[in-house]
Design a protein around this motif. Sequence first.
Motif, short mmCIF file in Angstrom:
data_model
loop_
_atom_site.label_atom_id
_atom_site.label_comp_id
_atom_site.label_asym_id
_atom_site.label_seq_id
_atom_site.Cartn_x
_atom_site.Cartn_y
_atom_site.Cartn_z
N ARG A 1 0.84 -1.22 0.00
CA ARG A 1 0.00 0.00 0.00
C ARG A 1 0.86 1.25 0.00
O ARG A 1 0.62 2.19 -0.77
CB ARG A 1 -0.93 0.00 1.22
CG ARG A 1 -2.13 -0.91 1.10
CD ARG A 1 -3.20 -0.57 2.13
NE ARG A 1 -2.69 -0.63 3.50
CZ ARG A 1 -2.68 -1.73 4.25
NH1 ARG A 1 -3.15 -2.87 3.76
NH2 ARG A 1 -2.20 -1.70 5.47
N ASN B 1 1.23 3.93 -3.12
CA ASN B 1 0.91 5.32 -2.81
C ASN B 1 2.08 6.22 -3.20
O ASN B 1 1.91 7.27 -3.84
CB ASN B 1 0.61 5.44 -1.31
CG ASN B 1 -0.17 6.70 -0.99
OD1 ASN B 1 -0.66 7.39 -1.88
ND2 ASN B 1 -0.28 7.01 0.29
N LYS C 1 -5.44 11.69 -7.76
CA LYS C 1 -6.83 11.66 -7.30
C LYS C 1 -6.86 11.25 -5.83
O LYS C 1 -6.29 10.23 -5.43
CB LYS C 1 -7.65 10.65 -8.12
CG LYS C 1 -9.13 10.63 -7.76
CD LYS C 1 -9.86 9.49 -8.44
CE LYS C 1 -10.01 9.76 -9.91
NZ LYS C 1 -10.88 8.74 -10.56
N ASN C 2 -7.55 12.06 -5.01
CA ASN C 2 -7.72 11.73 -3.59
C ASN C 2 -8.60 10.48 -3.47
O ASN C 2 -9.71 10.46 -3.99
CB ASN C 2 -8.37 12.91 -2.86
CG ASN C 2 -8.38 12.69 -1.35
OD1 ASN C 2 -8.93 11.71 -0.85
ND2 ASN C 2 -7.79 13.65 -0.63
N PRO C 3 -8.08 9.41 -2.80
CA PRO C 3 -8.85 8.15 -2.75
C PRO C 3 -10.17 8.28 -2.01
O PRO C 3 -11.07 7.46 -2.20
CB PRO C 3 -7.91 7.19 -2.03
CG PRO C 3 -6.96 8.06 -1.28
CD PRO C 3 -6.81 9.31 -2.06
N TYR C 4 -10.30 9.31 -1.18
CA TYR C 4 -11.54 9.46 -0.40
C TYR C 4 -12.52 10.41 -1.07
O TYR C 4 -13.71 10.11 -1.20
CB TYR C 4 -11.20 9.96 1.01
CG TYR C 4 -10.28 9.00 1.73
CD1 TYR C 4 -10.76 7.77 2.21
CD2 TYR C 4 -8.95 9.32 1.94
CE1 TYR C 4 -9.91 6.88 2.85
CE2 TYR C 4 -8.10 8.43 2.58
CZ TYR C 4 -8.58 7.22 3.05
OH TYR C 4 -7.74 6.34 3.67
N THR C 5 -12.01 11.58 -1.50
CA THR C 5 -12.92 12.57 -2.08
C THR C 5 -13.03 12.46 -3.59
O THR C 5 -13.98 12.94 -4.20
CB THR C 5 -12.43 13.99 -1.73
OG1 THR C 5 -11.16 14.22 -2.39
CG2 THR C 5 -12.26 14.17 -0.24
N GLY C 6 -11.99 11.82 -4.21
CA GLY C 6 -11.98 11.71 -5.67
C GLY C 6 -11.52 12.97 -6.35
O GLY C 6 -11.44 13.03 -7.58
#
Length: 670
Positions: free
Chosen positions: A525, A529, A544-549
């Motif tokens: 991971r 990253n 791209k933010n993995p949480y907000t996209g």
Amino acid sequence: MSELERIRRRQDLEAYRALSWEGSFADYLRLLKEDPRPLRTSFQRVHDMILAQGVEEYTLFREKLLHYRFFDDPFEGGKDAIFGLDKPLMRLVATLKAAAHRLGPERRILLLHGPVGSAKSTIARLLKKGLEAYSRTEEGRLYTFYWKTEEGPLPCPMHEEPLHLLPKELREEFLAELRALHPAYPYPLEVEGDLCPVCRFQMREALARHGGDLAAVLEEEIVVKRLVLSEKDRVGIGTFQPKDEKNQDATELTGDINYRKVAIYGSDSDPRAFNFDGELNIANRGLVEFIEILKLDVAFLYDLLTASQEHKIKSKKFAQTDIDEIVLGHTNEPEYRKLQANEYMEALRDRTIKIDVPYILRVSDEVKIYQRDFAKVRGKHIAPHTLEMAATWAVLTRLEPPKRAGLTLMQKLKLYDGRLLPGWTEEAVRELMAETKREGLEGISPRYIQDKISNVLVTSEEPCINPFMVMNELEEGLKHHSLISDEKTKERYKALLQEVKAEYAEIVKNEVQRAIAADEEALNRLFHNYIDHVKAYVLGEKVKNPYTGAPEPPNERLMRSIEERIEIPESRKDDFRREIMNYIGALALEGRQFTYKDNDRLRRALELKLFEDQKDTIRLSALVSGVVDPETQAKIDVVKARLIRDYGYCEHCAGGVLEFAASLFARSER
């Protein structure tokens, strides 16, 4: 099946018959026309014997080297294998090759010179062992003869070459015929020398009986037989060891009068009344080893002058006798210095080829010696790095202090062992080696290390021995070391032990860090990253933010938190990131996918980053305080299991190394 029948089935009767071959002189001449190799000199035979086991070529520091598999001891499964001395062994084999081609060294004493415990005796032992085995092979065949007498078979006491029975003119005619039959034969086809005193006497008597008919003598009174060399049987291999001068004389080299037979034959100059069984006599056709050759009395050394230069020996009351053998001696530094200082020994120095056999200077080779001796110790586990640390100290004591500014002795040791440091090339390491004059001729002997490891194994009640136990024993032993009387040298060696302990502490820290960070999923991971952000950084893109996209700039803090673990400065970060991207591109062209294991520096950086993130949750410091809650203990047990699985620790030493690492981490955090 009876026991005797079982024994009978295990016998190789065909091999026995081949080794016991006997035939007429005419049979022998026919045999030589098919294959003239039995005529080889002792030097030619030994050279071929070494090559018969195979040669490997390899490159070390851009220098081509040869490894002769003969010196791996294929005869006894590596019992006397020699490690890390390919260069000295190359010099030895080159000397043997020159001697085999009659270029001069065949008329010299070969002198193995080096410090105690540097494998000089082992080299000699291997050559003798190899000769025994080689003489039993089809390729290594050689022959001698015996006389048929009324009293029974009378073997030639010097087990000499049967062609000595031919006068030189007839012998040369036969050799010329062999040269024509075998134009590609690799060595000069020559047979030097003449019959020994016993065989000369027998030949005179036989010719008188047959009215001078040599052919009748050879046909009716001579039997040629296969010759098998054997040190224990004193056939073709001799060993001479200095003793008290009062109890030793030159007859041990060249034979002595048999007074019982003098009464029978009436004269002490009758060859039948003489025992031609000195070490130089019985070693004919093979090799004679002189242990500590320079400790010999001068009277013995005079015999060696003619034995080497003229290939002749002088037995009491007889003319000079021809021999064909390798004279191999070995000696230590103090004795060799005496030889150099003694102006009366100039003749011996002139007839000697010195081959230096130094101590090993590569830790990886030194470790092999101890692994061979201690890898299969029953009832005791040897903790990882125990033998390596002992070998590291031994090699450090043999190295000369580096003259290059900023280079430590430990760094020099690592360079010699093939671990290139930043700023160092293989060519630079070769130059570093060339600057030294006596490196490897002084220092701690492998025997000392072996003795101390043995002491720990025998005296320790622990189920496992570790590097500290051995290093403490090594230091304690210096107080009583018989070869080190100089206090300055002892203090220097003790200081080097402290350096080894510091090196071991670093190794332990790294292994424990890797064991803690050995979570494959977490490493992957972190790796993916990091690569995503590096790729975006190098290409000028966003991530791209993995949480907000939402697209965001590359996370500089994340990338630097990894790169700083391997000391990549701010000014070099762009180069390192481009290097990673180029590596990914190169692998992609080959159809391969880049993983964190493909780049050692990146792998180490990721492990250290993961370790920093996880060490507080594992709380190794609890091991030092002795208060460990169940949750922490479970995490520590996982790390311990990884140490056992991945690094070779046992349950006992894994616990010990974790406690030691915990104290190191606690110290560094103060």
